[in-house]
Motif scaffolding. Structure first.
Motif, PDB file in Angstrom:
ATOM      1  N   ASP A   1       0.843  -1.195   0.000  1.00  0.00           N
ATOM      2  CA  ASP A   1       0.000   0.000   0.000  1.00  0.00           C
ATOM      3  C   ASP A   1       0.884   1.253   0.000  1.00  0.00           C
ATOM      4  O   ASP A   1       2.103   1.192   0.183  1.00  0.00           O
ATOM      5  N   ALA A   2       0.250   2.385  -0.213  1.00  0.00           N
ATOM      6  CA  ALA A   2       0.981   3.641  -0.337  1.00  0.00           C
ATOM      7  C   ALA A   2       1.742   3.993   0.939  1.00  0.00           C
ATOM      8  O   ALA A   2       2.863   4.512   0.891  1.00  0.00           O
ATOM      9  N   ASP A   3       1.151   3.711   2.079  1.00  0.00           N
ATOM     10  CA  ASP A   3       1.815   4.038   3.344  1.00  0.00           C
ATOM     11  C   ASP A   3       3.098   3.231   3.507  1.00  0.00           C
ATOM     12  O   ASP A   3       4.133   3.776   3.925  1.00  0.00           O
ATOM     13  N   THR A   4       3.055   1.925   3.183  1.00  0.00           N
ATOM     14  CA  THR A   4       4.249   1.091   3.303  1.00  0.00           C
ATOM     15  C   THR A   4       5.319   1.538   2.321  1.00  0.00           C
ATOM     16  O   THR A   4       6.510   1.587   2.659  1.00  0.00           O
ATOM     17  N   ARG A   5       4.911   1.894   1.107  1.00  0.00           N
ATOM     18  CA  ARG A   5       5.892   2.380   0.131  1.00  0.00           C
ATOM     19  C   ARG A   5       6.560   3.659   0.635  1.00  0.00           C
ATOM     20  O   ARG A   5       7.775   3.854   0.448  1.00  0.00           O
ATOM     21  N   ALA A   6       5.792   4.526   1.283  1.00  0.00           N
ATOM     22  CA  ALA A   6       6.359   5.762   1.826  1.00  0.00           C
ATOM     23  C   ALA A   6       7.355   5.450   2.944  1.00  0.00           C
ATOM     24  O   ALA A   6       8.419   6.082   3.049  1.00  0.00           O
ATOM     25  N   ARG A   7       7.012   4.508   3.768  1.00  0.00           N
ATOM     26  CA  ARG A   7       7.913   4.120   4.864  1.00  0.00           C
ATOM     27  C   ARG A   7       9.196   3.507   4.309  1.00  0.00           C
ATOM     28  O   ARG A   7      10.290   3.775   4.812  1.00  0.00           O
ATOM     29  N   PHE A   8       9.055   2.674   3.293  1.00  0.00           N
ATOM     30  CA  PHE A   8      10.243   2.090   2.663  1.00  0.00           C
ATOM     31  C   PHE A   8      11.110   3.181   2.033  1.00  0.00           C
ATOM     32  O   PHE A   8      12.338   3.165   2.154  1.00  0.00           O
ATOM     33  N   ALA A   9      10.480   4.121   1.362  1.00  0.00           N
ATOM     34  CA  ALA A   9      11.233   5.204   0.728  1.00  0.00           C
ATOM     35  C   ALA A   9      11.996   6.025   1.765  1.00  0.00           C
ATOM     36  O   ALA A   9      13.144   6.439   1.544  1.00  0.00           O
ATOM     37  N   ALA A  10      11.365   6.238   2.907  1.00  0.00           N
ATOM     38  CA  ALA A  10      12.015   6.996   3.979  1.00  0.00           C
ATOM     39  C   ALA A  10      13.255   6.286   4.510  1.00  0.00           C
ATOM     40  O   ALA A  10      14.185   6.934   4.993  1.00  0.00           O
ATOM     41  N   ARG A  11      13.270   4.967   4.390  1.00  0.00           N
ATOM     42  CA  ARG A  11      14.429   4.186   4.848  1.00  0.00           C
ATOM     43  C   ARG A  11      15.349   3.777   3.698  1.00  0.00           C
ATOM     44  O   ARG A  11      16.233   2.946   3.870  1.00  0.00           O
ATOM     45  N   ASP A  12      15.136   4.339   2.520  1.00  0.00           N
ATOM     46  CA  ASP A  12      15.963   4.050   1.338  1.00  0.00           C
ATOM     47  C   ASP A  12      15.923   2.571   0.952  1.00  0.00           C
ATOM     48  O   ASP A  12      16.936   1.992   0.543  1.00  0.00           O
ATOM     49  N   ILE A  13      14.754   1.977   1.073  1.00  0.00           N
ATOM     50  CA  ILE A  13      14.548   0.599   0.631  1.00  0.00           C
ATOM     51  C   ILE A  13      13.961   0.643  -0.777  1.00  0.00           C
ATOM     52  O   ILE A  13      12.897   1.231  -0.996  1.00  0.00           O
ATOM     53  N   THR A  14      14.651   0.056  -1.723  1.00  0.00           N
ATOM     54  CA  THR A  14      14.202   0.038  -3.109  1.00  0.00           C
ATOM     55  C   THR A  14      13.131  -1.038  -3.293  1.00  0.00           C
ATOM     56  O   THR A  14      13.299  -2.172  -2.843  1.00  0.00           O
ATOM     57  N   VAL A  15      12.039  -0.683  -3.954  1.00  0.00           N
ATOM     58  CA  VAL A  15      10.948  -1.626  -4.207  1.00  0.00           C
ATOM     59  C   VAL A  15      10.935  -1.997  -5.683  1.00  0.00           C
ATOM     60  O   VAL A  15      10.958  -1.106  -6.556  1.00  0.00           O
ATOM     61  N   ILE A  16      10.906  -3.283  -5.975  1.00  0.00           N
ATOM     62  CA  ILE A  16      10.809  -3.769  -7.354  1.00  0.00           C
ATOM     63  C   ILE A  16       9.544  -4.610  -7.481  1.00  0.00           C
ATOM     64  O   ILE A  16       9.386  -5.626  -6.794  1.00  0.00           O
ATOM     65  N   ASP A  17       8.639  -4.178  -8.342  1.00  0.00           N
ATOM     66  CA  ASP A  17       7.369  -4.865  -8.537  1.00  0.00           C
ATOM     67  C   ASP A  17       7.406  -5.874  -9.680  1.00  0.00           C
ATOM     68  O   ASP A  17       6.540  -6.751  -9.761  1.00  0.00           O
ATOM     69  N   THR A  18       8.375  -5.757 -10.575  1.00  0.00           N
ATOM     70  CA  THR A  18       8.476  -6.710 -11.686  1.00  0.00           C
ATOM     71  C   THR A  18       8.645  -8.118 -11.135  1.00  0.00           C
ATOM     72  O   THR A  18       9.496  -8.347 -10.254  1.00  0.00           O
ATOM     73  N   PRO A  19       7.868  -9.085 -11.599  1.00  0.00           N
ATOM     74  CA  PRO A  19       7.974 -10.444 -11.053  1.00  0.00           C
ATOM     75  C   PRO A  19       9.354 -11.053 -11.249  1.00  0.00           C
ATOM     76  O   PRO A  19      10.052 -10.750 -12.219  1.00  0.00           O
ATOM     77  N   TRP A  20       9.722 -11.893 -10.321  1.00  0.00           N
ATOM     78  CA  TRP A  20      10.984 -12.613 -10.460  1.00  0.00           C
ATOM     79  C   TRP A  20      10.793 -13.822 -11.375  1.00  0.00           C
ATOM     80  O   TRP A  20       9.706 -14.366 -11.513  1.00  0.00           O
ATOM     81  N   GLU A  21      11.914 -14.251 -11.957  1.00  0.00           N
ATOM     82  CA  GLU A  21      11.905 -15.431 -12.826  1.00  0.00           C
ATOM     83  C   GLU A  21      12.752 -16.548 -12.259  1.00  0.00           C
ATOM     84  O   GLU A  21      12.350 -17.710 -12.257  1.00  0.00           O
TER      85      GLU A  21
END
Length: 334
Positions: free
Chosen positions: A197-217
């Motif tokens: 959700d948007a709140d978790t993405r904001a929290r991750f961004a605040a901690r410099d955690i990169t989020v990748i949504d593309t599925p893994w293979e």
């Protein structure tokens, strides 16, 4: 040959009723057996030789024993149980079930081994542990216990400052990410379709955690066999030296179905465990459950402590049963 977690001299199965059978020879089972043997109880540990932490080079978070190889801990534990008269049998349990009570009404259980041998016990301590269910990603399992880890307290210090990736498996992976962020500044969160959700993405961004949504293979290995990264469905390879994954943890139940022990599922698909109460007591009279079979999050130290508490509780219950039987016998003779 030196004893290991998998290869060691097996004691004989006794041909008489023993006070306690311990199903499982890990830290919880061995410490429970140690407490019982030191109380002069006849105790047999049945060990299938397949500990959960076998792939790990060392265990951590257990004061004094921090850094000890799991196989060494188990070998020393077996030696100490035997020192006080306990037996350790390298065997797989096929069936465990209540049996007809003794003449004085005390409980009895029959344990049948995979090779057909049987033994009878007054009480049963279940310490079978759990198995980890990993997500089905090609190449992941080959690195399990080394570059693919699950516990920041068991492995975190050893992977500090490495490029770490979180393989998301559910809601619990969000908290997993925050714990591993404490250990490295280079953290990537692979959502794998779990959604954020948007709140978790904001929290991750605040901690410099990169989020990748593309599925893994698949998980990619280097030429020397070490972990190299995660290949995505768009062809990109995200370089990582370590991957953290919250596994689904399932209590080991094989050979215990005959006891009818109650079980429960944990929220967020975290796993399934035997339910237990104080000191490992269960709804089945005469049966206790300890360690990872009931506490899926317990580390080695906590599992060992639970085994000790259960062992003391079982001894206390047996002492009461012994006294009741002695009193009944005395009344018959007077």
């Amino acid at each position: 040959m030196a004893e290991t977690a998998f290869t060691y001299a097996s004691d004989a199965v006794p041909d008489r009723t023993v006070d306690v059978v311990v199903v499982g020879g890990g830290a919880a089972g061995l410490n429970g057996a140690l407490m019982l043997a030191r109380s002069r109880r006849s105790v047999v540990v049945l060990d299938g030789g397949d500990p959960r932490n076998a792939p790990a080079e060392a265990m951590h978070g257990f004061i004094v024993l921090d850094g000890t190889p799991p196989a060494r801990l188990l070998a020393q534990g077996r030696e100490q149980v035997r020192h006080y008269g306990g037996r350790v049998v390298h065997a797989t349990v096929a069936d465990t079930a209540p049996a007809a009570p003794s003449a004085d009404g005390d409980l009895r259980f029959t344990v049948t081994l995979a090779d057909g041998r049987r033994l009878t016990a007054r009480r049963v301590l279940v310490a079978t542990g759990l198995r980890d269910e990993l997500p089905d990603i090609p190449g992941l399992t080959r690195h399990w216990g080394h570059s693919v880890v699950h516990c920041p307290y068991c492995h975190g210090w050893e992977v500090r400052d490495e490029p770490i990736g979180i393989i998301a498996t559910g809601p619990g992976s969000v908290h997993h990410a925050l714990l591993f962020r404490q250990l490295t500044d280079d953290l990537v969160y692979f959502t794998g379709g779990t959604g954020l959700d948007a709140d978790t993405r904001a929290r991750f961004a605040a901690r410099d955690i990169t989020v990748i949504d593309t599925p893994w293979e698949e998980i990619v290995s280097a030429e020397d066999g070490t972990l190299n990264g995660v290949r995505l469905t768009d062809g990109r390879v995200v370089a990582r030296r370590v991957l953290a994954v919250a596994t689904r943890m399932l209590a080991r139940t094989a050979g215990l179905e005959g006891l009818g022990l109650p079980m429960e599922d944990l929220p967020d698909n975290l796993g399934r465990r035997f339910t237990s109460g104080m000191a490992g007591t269960t709804d089945v009279p005469g049966v206790w459950v300890v360690g990872n079979a009931t506490d899926l999050m317990a580390q080695v130290g906590a599992s060992a402590a639970a085994g000790a508490l259960a062992g003391a509780h079982i001894n206390a219950m047996l002492a009461t049963a012994d006294t009741d039987a002695a009193l009944a016998a005395a009344r018959v003779t007077t």
